[in-house]
Design an enzyme around this catalytic site. Structure first.
Site, PDB file in Angstrom:
ATOM      1  CG  ASN A  14      47.247  90.021  32.793  1.00 10.06           C
ATOM      2  OD1 ASN A  14      47.720  89.138  33.738  1.00 10.06           O
ATOM      3  ND2 ASN A  14      46.470  89.679  32.061  1.00 10.06           N
ATOM      4  CG  HIS A 109      47.317  81.788  25.681  1.00 16.11           C
ATOM      5  ND1 HIS A 109      46.772  82.574  24.609  1.00 16.11           N
ATOM      6  CD2 HIS A 109      46.677  80.492  25.762  1.00 16.11           C
ATOM      7  CE1 HIS A 109      46.083  81.733  24.155  1.00 16.11           C
ATOM      8  NE2 HIS A 109      45.853  80.645  24.730  1.00 16.11           N
TER       9      HIS A 109
END
Ligand code: GRF
Length: 211
Positions: A14, A109
């Protein structure tokens, strides 16, 4: 120029998506100025080094709670950070950091919050629970960070179908692709002040539309 800190604990895929978005101009008017890892020797730190981004390791186990909070705040202040992104960060952010940066901390998440989140739901545990529950839709969520675990206001979500032939691993791979899309979209909006609030619910403004 906004200055972003990315907090990591693992591979940093990420983080890489954010670095790529900065280089492509998707994230403009901001610089990833610091990577803080909760663990040493993780690939995320190599990604930071490759791109000349300052980094440090701040392990909870090295400090008493109050000192841990101070170590984080010092590292953030030293680099004049104004925006924090939790990207695969597995430690709990101290309340003092959340208070100091309220409204400027987001987390990614790997599920559609409020499903499959909260204490104990991270990494493959999320995708195994999704698989075993036989839900037909999963995805990823970017939300503001508050004092709870995965409880802050949801900013952006994107879904993906769970197929009969899926395994927890193939689900994880599908969701990770979505993470790499929506995290840069949210960070780009956050640093460009394109998060609009409608009745205490955050939305991303894209051109004239908010969604
Ligand atoms: C990702 O699934 C992310 O959703 C979760 O941590 C995992 C690893 O992320 N929070 P990364 O590859 O270290 O960015």
């Amino acid at each position: 120029m906004r200055r972003i800190a990315v907090l990591v604990s693992g591979s940093g895929s990420n983080l890489q998506a954010l670095i790529d978005a900065q280089q492509s101009g998707q994230i403009s008017g901001a610089q990833i100025a610091l990577v803080i890892s909760s663990k040493p020797n993780v690939f995320a730190l190599e990604r930071a080094a490759t791109h000349g981004i300052a980094s440090c390791v701040i392990k909870t186990s090295d400090y008493l709670p109050a000192e841990y909070e101070k170590a984080l705040l010092n590292a953030l202040t030293e680099q004049s950070i104004d925006t924090i992104v939790l990207a695969g960060f597995l430690a709990i952010l101290p309340q003092g950091v959340i208070a100091a940066y309220r409204g400027r901390i987001v987390n990614i998440h790997p599920s559609l919050i409020p499903s499959f989140c909260g204490k104990g739901f991270y990494g493959m545990r999320v995708h195994r629970a999704v698989y075993e529950s036989a839900v037909k839709l999963t995805g990823a969520t970017v939300h503001f960070v508050d004092e709870g675990i995965d409880t802050g206001k949801v900013i952006c979500q994107r879904g993906v179908a769970v197929a009969a032939g899926d395994t927890p691993e193939t689900i994880a791979a599908k969701v990770l692709k979505i993470e790499h899309q929506i995290l840069p979209e949210v960070v780009a909006a956050l640093v460009a002040d394109r998060i609009e609030w409608v009745d205490e619910r955050p939305f991303i403004r894209r051109g004239e539309e908010i969604e």
